[in-house]
Scaffold this active site. Structure first.
Site, PDB file in Angstrom:
ATOM      1  N   ASP A  11       0.872  -1.167   0.000  1.00  0.00           N
ATOM      2  CA  ASP A  11       0.000   0.000   0.000  1.00  0.00           C
ATOM      3  C   ASP A  11       0.917   1.227   0.000  1.00  0.00           C
ATOM      4  OD1 ASP A  11      -2.382   1.624   0.478  1.00  0.00           O
ATOM      5  OD2 ASP A  11      -1.668   1.782   2.542  1.00  0.00           O
ATOM      6  N   ASP A  13      -0.206   5.139   0.989  1.00  0.00           N
ATOM      7  CA  ASP A  13      -0.488   6.083   2.074  1.00  0.00           C
ATOM      8  C   ASP A  13      -0.572   5.363   3.408  1.00  0.00           C
ATOM      9  OD1 ASP A  13      -0.889   8.674   0.620  1.00  0.00           O
ATOM     10  OD2 ASP A  13      -2.387   7.468  -0.415  1.00  0.00           O
TER      11      ASP A  13
END
Length: 208
Positions: A11, A13
């Site tokens: 991922d 953020d």
């Protein structure tokens, strides 16, 4: 923590970069624009595409148009966005064909934020633009694994948000949680605070 996987899905953020304050400031501007309580947005927005958040809190609005407005701000304003400690060094050691970014951000936002933080652009990535079903649906991680040419079960996924961890677990990935912003779900394999806690051993060594 010693990792012996050969395929990695990240991922962005909250996992590779710290952008929480920036994201919340941009959502605050959006909420002010529409007279919506920011608390409603913050309760659901982390880890899912912007269009999904709009559909949840303001289904009467044009989600595509609102998402485009948000993307423009996020791609042009990286105030306060920084790499999570150790991320640059960790990514630098990985062969580019062995990892991908799987993010709920648009491709323009992903490229702007990674460049701002001095992190490498991935050879492979799945962004909000690429999928029909966003996190927590397993599609993003299934497609990320497919780009690497392996089943999701062969991949180690790193996530910080509940929706992202649910997506990766549903896809069949082994999941490591980054940070403690979300409750740790059943089924995750471990947790790290930042990338300085992780070492990579591309062999049959046992992770510890």
């Amino acid at each position: 923590m010693l990792l012996n996987s050969n395929y990695f899905l990240f991922d962005m953020d909250g996992t590779l970069i710290d952008s929480t304050a920036n994201i919340e400031q941009i959502w605050a501007r959006w909420c002010q624009r529409h007279g919506i309580a920011l608390e409603r947005v913050l309760a659901v927005c982390h880890g899912i595409p912007g269009s999904s958040t709009v559909k949840l809190v303001a289904p009467e609005l044009d989600a595509a148009a609102e998402s485009a407005w948000l993307d423009q701000l996020e791609a042009s304003d990286s105030t306060g966005v920084v790499a999570i400690a150790g991320a640059a060094a960790w990514l630098a050691q990985l062969p580019p064909e062995r990892w991908a970014v799987v993010t709920s951000a648009s491709r323009a936002v992903m490229e702007a934020r990674l460049a701002h933080c001095g992190l490498p652009l991935p050879r492979y990535s799945i962004c909000a633009d690429d999928i029909e079903h966003g996190k927590p649906h397993p599609e993003p991680y299934l497609r990320g694994a497919a780009l690497l040419g392996v089943p999701a079960s062969a991949c180690l996924a790193f996530e910080d948000a509940s929706a992202g961890m649910a997506s990766a677990l549903a896809a069949g990935c082994t999941v490591i949680q980054v940070g403690q912003q979300a409750p740790s779900p059943a089924g995750i394999a471990g947790q790290i605070s930042d990338w300085r806690e992780v070492r990579w051993a591309p062999s049959a060594e046992v992770a510890a």
